[in-house]
Scaffold this active site. Sequence first.
Site, mmCIF file in Angstrom:
data_model
loop_
_atom_site.group_PDB
_atom_site.id
_atom_site.type_symbol
_atom_site.label_atom_id
_atom_site.label_comp_id
_atom_site.label_asym_id
_atom_site.label_seq_id
_atom_site.Cartn_x
_atom_site.Cartn_y
_atom_site.Cartn_z
ATOM 1 N N ASN A 206 0.860 -1.193 0.000
ATOM 2 C CA ASN A 206 0.000 0.000 0.000
ATOM 3 C C ASN A 206 0.892 1.236 0.000
ATOM 4 O OD1 ASN A 206 0.609 0.698 2.867
ATOM 5 N ND2 ASN A 206 -0.374 -1.288 3.208
ATOM 6 N N ASP A 275 -4.542 -6.531 4.577
ATOM 7 C CA ASP A 275 -5.543 -7.447 5.133
ATOM 8 C C ASP A 275 -5.417 -8.860 4.583
ATOM 9 O OD1 ASP A 275 -6.708 -5.558 6.772
ATOM 10 O OD2 ASP A 275 -7.945 -4.765 5.144
ATOM 11 N N LYS A 285 9.325 -16.905 -10.717
ATOM 12 C CA LYS A 285 8.561 -15.817 -11.336
ATOM 13 C C LYS A 285 7.361 -16.385 -12.091
ATOM 14 C CE LYS A 285 8.947 -11.990 -14.516
ATOM 15 N NZ LYS A 285 9.622 -11.487 -15.704
ATOM 16 N N PHE A 319 -5.196 3.053 14.492
ATOM 17 C CA PHE A 319 -5.511 4.066 13.487
ATOM 18 C C PHE A 319 -6.636 3.541 12.601
ATOM 19 C CE2 PHE A 319 -2.441 7.635 13.194
ATOM 20 C CZ PHE A 319 -1.717 7.358 14.336
ATOM 21 N N LYS A 333 -14.266 0.080 14.723
ATOM 22 C CA LYS A 333 -12.933 -0.520 14.934
ATOM 23 C C LYS A 333 -12.520 -0.413 16.405
ATOM 24 C CE LYS A 333 -11.474 0.063 10.218
ATOM 25 N NZ LYS A 333 -10.752 0.782 9.197
ATOM 26 N N LYS A 337 -11.808 -3.920 18.112
ATOM 27 C CA LYS A 337 -10.400 -4.219 18.416
ATOM 28 C C LYS A 337 -10.064 -3.913 19.874
ATOM 29 C CE LYS A 337 -9.354 -3.433 13.580
ATOM 30 N NZ LYS A 337 -8.300 -3.710 12.613
HETATM 31 N N1 CTP Z 1 -4.568 -3.574 11.691
HETATM 32 C C1 CTP Z 1 -3.943 -4.682 12.192
HETATM 33 N N2 CTP Z 1 -3.949 -5.852 11.518
HETATM 34 C C2 CTP Z 1 -4.583 -5.962 10.337
HETATM 35 C C3 CTP Z 1 -5.242 -4.843 9.784
HETATM 36 C C4 CTP Z 1 -5.203 -3.662 10.494
HETATM 37 O O1 CTP Z 1 -3.355 -4.586 13.274
HETATM 38 N N3 CTP Z 1 -4.575 -7.099 9.705
HETATM 39 C C5 CTP Z 1 -4.575 -2.339 12.474
HETATM 40 C C6 CTP Z 1 -3.937 -1.134 11.799
HETATM 41 O O2 CTP Z 1 -2.582 -1.024 12.164
HETATM 42 C C7 CTP Z 1 -4.759 0.015 12.347
HETATM 43 C C8 CTP Z 1 -6.120 -0.593 12.591
HETATM 44 O O3 CTP Z 1 -5.921 -2.009 12.678
HETATM 45 O O4 CTP Z 1 -4.276 0.456 13.586
HETATM 46 C C9 CTP Z 1 -7.134 -0.307 11.529
HETATM 47 O O5 CTP Z 1 -6.597 -0.651 10.263
HETATM 48 P P1 CTP Z 1 -7.440 -0.413 8.926
HETATM 49 O O6 CTP Z 1 -6.624 -0.902 7.784
HETATM 50 O O7 CTP Z 1 -7.963 0.998 8.909
HETATM 51 O O8 CTP Z 1 -8.704 -1.310 9.149
HETATM 52 P P2 CTP Z 1 -8.995 -2.840 9.028
HETATM 53 O O9 CTP Z 1 -9.116 -3.405 10.403
HETATM 54 O O10 CTP Z 1 -8.011 -3.486 8.142
HETATM 55 O O11 CTP Z 1 -10.447 -2.835 8.390
HETATM 56 P P3 CTP Z 1 -10.900 -2.410 6.914
HETATM 57 O O12 CTP Z 1 -9.809 -2.868 5.977
HETATM 58 O O13 CTP Z 1 -12.178 -3.140 6.720
HETATM 59 O O14 CTP Z 1 -11.099 -0.933 6.925
#
Ligand code: CTP
Length: 398
Positions: A206, A275, A285, A319, A333, A337
């Site tokens: 990302n 995710d 490759k 975040f 969240k 969480k």
């Molecule tokens: N986070 C995490 N582990 C993951 C995904 C996210 O610890 N696999 C943490 C990120 O570091 C952040 C928070 O969860 O502090 C929210 O991350 P975000 O990417 O905004 O949300 P997601 O939980 O991934 O949900 P979505 O993709 O549906 O928005």
Amino acid sequence: MKKILIGVTGGIAAYKACDLVSRLVKNGDEVKVIMTDNACRFVQPATFEALCHHPVYTDTFATSLDGEIHHISLGAWADVFAIVPATANIIAKLAHGLADDMLSSTMLAATCAKVIAPAMNTHMFENPATQRNLAILRNDGMQIVEPASGHLACGDVGKGKLPDVEDLFEAVQAAAVWPKPLQGKRVLISAGPTQEAIDPVRYLTNHSSGKMGYALARQAYRLGAEVTLLSGPSALRAPYGVTVLPFVSANDLFCLVKDRMDQADYIIMSAAVGDYRASEIAPNKIKKHDEQMCLTLVKNPDILQYIGEHRHQQIVCGFAMETEHLLENAKAKLAKKNCHMIVANHLKQAGAGFQTDTNVATLIQPDEQKALPLMSKDELAQTILLEMMKIENGGQAC
Ligand code: CTP
């Protein structure tokens, strides 16, 4: 604006003090300089005068046009007094309380925060006498900036180089922050993107730059914390005074977090964790064949959720970067969480986002939310840390 007094002694690294003075002035700090006679043999006082726009002080007995006794008044004026570079000679003099020139007299009279950046030949640095003297200065409360290793001006290779100007700058900035409300606290921060390999050539990732997490690490160190920064692949330089542990994938980060979360007092997950990962990493490759190709992804562990489920004494902050329904998603969240606070920011808002130096955030806690104006990521980092301290203190500001 901080008031910084820089003492320059007679080593070849004296020329690097010019960069430091320039860096501090550009940061908006007011800088004054004292030079020893030997420092003046390496660099002209006029160089420092042009950089800091103040006269350079060299002589305890120079006629004082402003009627001040400068070896007393300069120390009282300064927030931080840093000797850059510090030779073995000045270190020995300070360790034994000698005051036989302008610099050593001012140092003896000063009660502000003091920083010593030794730079010299490796054997001089490693000599037991120098090490004994540095131990005395440390014990007296001075902050010693460890010299770097490498090729020295004398031709030797070893420890004794003056560190990079950015590290010196950071050491001075950190010394200027007093009191240190996070002293004794261990702060674990994750930053940057994850990379999930598809084959030996490609990966999923990302746009995260790591800037927010690095700012958090920098500010936590300035506030006195022992900081561990878990960093995904990032072009940023390691913040001074912080232990940096690299990771690549979400699973790497998960292992680091599981290993270290129990020892932390504060945990901040600012990493942009992917995710999903490829269900299998191709050993070679992947060659192109058809017009379309399918990649099967499997879900990564939700690390913040794991922290929320297993936390004890830790204060936990996550975040949420969203592109729609910012507050609803962020609140969901926070609950899912089980963290104390979520920093919500909108990717599409001007001044917010991955690569910028600024952010616009809302701090969300179970019973309150605070919308913050546009600010630098460093200012936001400080605000987040102060808010976490408040949570730890049961809502009282420290
Ligand atoms: N986070 C995490 N582990 C993951 C995904 C996210 O610890 N696999 C943490 C990120 O570091 C952040 C928070 O969860 O502090 C929210 O991350 P975000 O990417 O905004 O949300 P997601 O939980 O991934 O949900 P979505 O993709 O549906 O928005």
